[in-house]
Design a protein around this motif. Structure first.
Motif, short mmCIF file in Angstrom:
data_model
loop_
_atom_site.label_atom_id
_atom_site.label_comp_id
_atom_site.label_asym_id
_atom_site.label_seq_id
_atom_site.Cartn_x
_atom_site.Cartn_y
_atom_site.Cartn_z
N LEU A 1 4.24 4.52 -6.99
CA LEU A 1 5.22 3.63 -7.80
C LEU A 1 4.95 2.11 -8.28
CD1 LEU A 1 7.98 3.90 -4.87
CD2 LEU A 1 7.42 5.91 -6.26
N ARG A 2 3.89 1.76 -7.73
CA ARG A 2 3.72 0.09 -7.85
C ARG A 2 1.88 -0.39 -7.60
NH1 ARG A 2 7.59 -5.17 -6.56
NH2 ARG A 2 6.42 -5.60 -7.71
N SER A 3 1.77 -1.00 -8.73
CA SER A 3 0.20 -1.72 -8.38
C SER A 3 0.01 -2.77 -7.59
CB SER A 3 -0.83 -0.76 -9.85
OG SER A 3 -0.47 0.34 -9.88
N PHE A 4 -0.48 -3.15 -6.66
CA PHE A 4 -0.93 -4.59 -6.31
C PHE A 4 -2.18 -4.83 -6.20
CE2 PHE A 4 3.42 -2.81 -4.67
CZ PHE A 4 3.95 -3.82 -4.99
N THR A 5 -2.71 -3.98 -5.67
CA THR A 5 -4.27 -4.55 -5.93
C THR A 5 -5.31 -3.38 -5.79
OG1 THR A 5 -5.90 -5.74 -4.37
CG2 THR A 5 -4.52 -4.31 -3.19
N PRO A 6 -6.58 -3.76 -6.38
CA PRO A 6 -7.63 -2.64 -6.60
C PRO A 6 -7.87 -1.67 -5.05
CG PRO A 6 -8.04 -4.35 -7.35
CD PRO A 6 -7.43 -5.16 -6.86
N LEU A 7 -7.04 -0.59 -5.03
CA LEU A 7 -7.69 0.43 -3.71
C LEU A 7 -8.99 0.74 -3.72
CD1 LEU A 7 -3.96 1.27 -3.12
CD2 LEU A 7 -5.19 -0.79 -2.02
N VAL A 8 -9.47 0.99 -2.45
CA VAL A 8 -10.97 1.63 -1.93
C VAL A 8 -10.84 3.38 -2.03
CG1 VAL A 8 -12.89 1.16 -1.18
CG2 VAL A 8 -12.03 -1.02 -2.09
N THR A 9 -11.26 3.96 -2.88
CA THR A 9 -11.77 5.20 -1.91
C THR A 9 -13.26 5.39 -1.54
OG1 THR A 9 -10.34 5.90 -3.92
CG2 THR A 9 -11.69 7.52 -2.88
N ALA A 10 -12.38 5.82 0.30
CA ALA A 10 -13.82 5.82 0.52
C ALA A 10 -13.83 6.95 1.73
CB ALA A 10 -14.03 4.86 2.33
N CYS A 11 -15.20 7.99 2.15
CA CYS A 11 -14.71 8.94 3.00
C CYS A 11 -14.93 8.54 4.17
CB CYS A 11 -16.46 9.66 2.15
SG CYS A 11 -17.16 8.95 3.46
N PRO A 12 -14.70 8.97 4.77
CA PRO A 12 -14.02 9.37 6.33
C PRO A 12 -15.74 9.29 7.38
CG PRO A 12 -13.65 11.13 5.76
CD PRO A 12 -13.77 10.66 4.89
N GLU B 1 0.60 -1.16 0.18
CA GLU B 1 -0.37 -0.02 0.21
C GLU B 1 0.86 1.42 0.47
OE1 GLU B 1 -3.01 -0.31 3.09
OE2 GLU B 1 -4.08 -2.13 2.21
N LEU B 2 2.02 1.79 0.97
CA LEU B 2 2.94 2.09 0.72
C LEU B 2 3.20 2.61 -1.14
CD1 LEU B 2 4.77 4.34 1.53
CD2 LEU B 2 6.03 2.61 2.39
N LEU B 3 3.92 1.81 -1.47
CA LEU B 3 4.27 1.82 -2.86
C LEU B 3 3.06 1.69 -3.72
CD1 LEU B 3 6.53 -1.30 -3.49
CD2 LEU B 3 7.62 0.73 -3.26
N GLN B 4 1.93 1.26 -3.39
CA GLN B 4 0.62 1.92 -4.23
C GLN B 4 -0.15 3.26 -4.41
OE1 GLN B 4 -1.80 -1.59 -5.03
NE2 GLN B 4 -3.42 -0.38 -5.99
N THR B 5 0.03 3.49 -2.71
CA THR B 5 0.13 4.83 -2.97
C THR B 5 0.70 5.95 -3.22
OG1 THR B 5 0.49 4.82 -0.54
CG2 THR B 5 -1.81 4.54 -1.04
N MET B 6 2.13 5.98 -3.54
CA MET B 6 3.01 6.44 -3.31
C MET B 6 2.66 6.83 -5.12
SD MET B 6 6.13 6.28 -0.96
CE MET B 6 6.57 7.77 -2.28
#
Length: 425
Positions: free
Chosen positions: A290-301, A283-288
């Motif tokens: 740099l790489r993609s590993f798994t679909p990530l979910v955007t969600a409101c707080p 998740e560090l690499l993906q949110t930066m």
């Protein structure tokens, strides 16, 4: 993947099993088992779980004859399970003897990790280090020379402190300690080169447990060598502290193009899965970007408009579902790891964020009409309502993945129109 202003540091390229490290190769995720390596079943199970979670290199402790004697069997069992993740042997104190007494272990490992501070003192230590390097040369194995703040070579440190005390402008103690880490790594690398180990088989690390010290050390080390560097905040800690500290340190260095392999050294919660450190690294690499590993979910707080916990539960369910599918999806649906999914909780930002995602759902907030529009590739596609929204939205995602990333999906990925025509309700 978002483009970022990042120039990758040029290094030698090292092959660890089938994994390339350094140069322009992607930053590699590494993890380590915490099982007794002599327990073959437990170690195989944990290595397999780490590899399934996405760890591209797995380090195992080789600290005893019992452990060394089981490494070849562990490797064979993993091969029988079609798990080809490279195994790294972590050696301290007695690595030379174990490599000598157990040649099958030396052959089965894809890389050796040597800590100069724990090899031995004086000429005896030099002989042990030389034997391990010659063994690596004999079997064609790369070596990570890993220096740690907590086990720094005391002879080298005493030598440097003595020289510093005599200097006209002595360095502060903290700066001298950081310099000793770097010198230990570089001098050990020079010894390995002199013994005949190719530069293309050497990686370095200088791990500390303080964020600012780690950043300072690696910036300096990166300027003084072209070996690939393994990043990690050693003894990062438990829970959010370990995650935040590791992310804060590694993100700065990665953004500056420093770092070729990373490990998030989390202390696991009692009974928690060891795979958490792999997830955090990914998740560090993906949110930066740099790489993609798994679909990530955007969600409101969440806020006063979202007094229901349903959107939180759905976001967690969808993220867990996506991650659970990846061992199969990454083989069947190339590119699915870059998919974006939004699960939003009210009408304020819900529709907008859902349109920006590949697929998104905007759930009703408090007092809003109890319907949930679903957006696919920026267009409203269907409106869900009732008690089965979670199941229906999961089914929509499954069909979307098959349509967009399955056979023939490449062409559809270039289209801007809807991918999955679903009858509105």
């Amino acid at each position: 993947m978002n483009s970022i202003n990042r120039v990758r540091r040029l290094t030698c390229q090292v092959r660890i099993g089938q994994v390339l490290v350094g140069s322009q190769a992607p930053v590699v995720v590494q993890s380590m088992t915490n099982t007794d390596t002599a327990d073959v079943v437990a170690t195989v199970q944990q290595v397999f779980a780490l590899a399934e979670a996405g760890s591209e290199l797995v380090r195992i402790t080789v600290n005893s004859a019992e452990a060394a004697g089981k490494v070849a069997e562990i490797r064979q069992r993993l091969d029988d399970m079609a798990c080809d993740v490279p195994l790294i042997g972590d050696f301290h104190f007695n690595g030379d003897r174990l490599l000598k007494d157990f040649p099958d272990c030396a052959k089965a490992l894809a890389k050796y990790r040597i800590n100069p501070g724990n090899v031995g003192k004086g000429s005896k230590g030099d002989d042990k280090f030389a034997f391990m390097i010659r063994t690596a040369i004999e079997y064609g194995k790369p070596v990570r020379i890993g220096v740690n703040w907590g086990s720094l070579d005391q002879v080298l440190l005493a030598r440097m402190m003595d020289a510093n005390n005599k200097a006209a402008q002595p360095l502060p103690v903290e700066q001298l300690m950081r310099e000793a880490l770097i010198v230990s790594a570089l001098e050990s690398a020079d010894k390995a080169l002199e013994l005949g180990l190719p530069a293309e088989q050497i990686l370095l690390s200088c791990k500390v447990s303080n964020v600012q010290d780690l950043i300072t050390v690696y910036r300096d080390l990166a300027q003084r060598c072209d070996f690939p560097l393994h990043l990690g905040l050693t003894e990062a800690g438990m829970g959010s502290k370990g995650i935040v500290a590791s992310s804060a340190a590694l993100a700065v260095l990665l953004q500056e193009g420093i770092g070729d392999t990373i490990r998030i050294s989390l202390t696991p919660e009692p009974g928690a899965a060891r795979t958490k450190e792999v997830q955090v690294a990914q998740e560090l690499l993906q949110t930066m970007g740099l790489r993609s590993f798994t679909p990530l979910v955007t969600a409101c707080p969440g806020c006063g408009r979202t007094t229901s916990t349903f959107f939180q539960e759905l976001a967690g369910h969808i993220q867990d579902y996506l991650r659970a599918q990846m061992p199969v999806w990454r083989l069947q649906y190339p590119g699915v790891e870059e998919m974006n999914v939004a699960v939003m909780g009210c009408v304020v930002n819900g529709p907008g964020e859902s349109k920006l995602a590949d697929i998104g759902i905007s759930l009703p907030g408090t007092g809003e009409v109890p319907v949930a529009p679903v957006y696919i590739d920026g267009q409203k596609d269907i409106t869900l309502k009732g008690d089965n929204i979670a199941v229906e939205f999961t089914d929509i995602i499954e069909r979307y993945v098959h349509s967009r990333y399955g056979e023939g999906g490449a062409k559809r990925r270039e289209e801007t129109s809807r991918v999955i025509p679903i009858r509105s309700v």
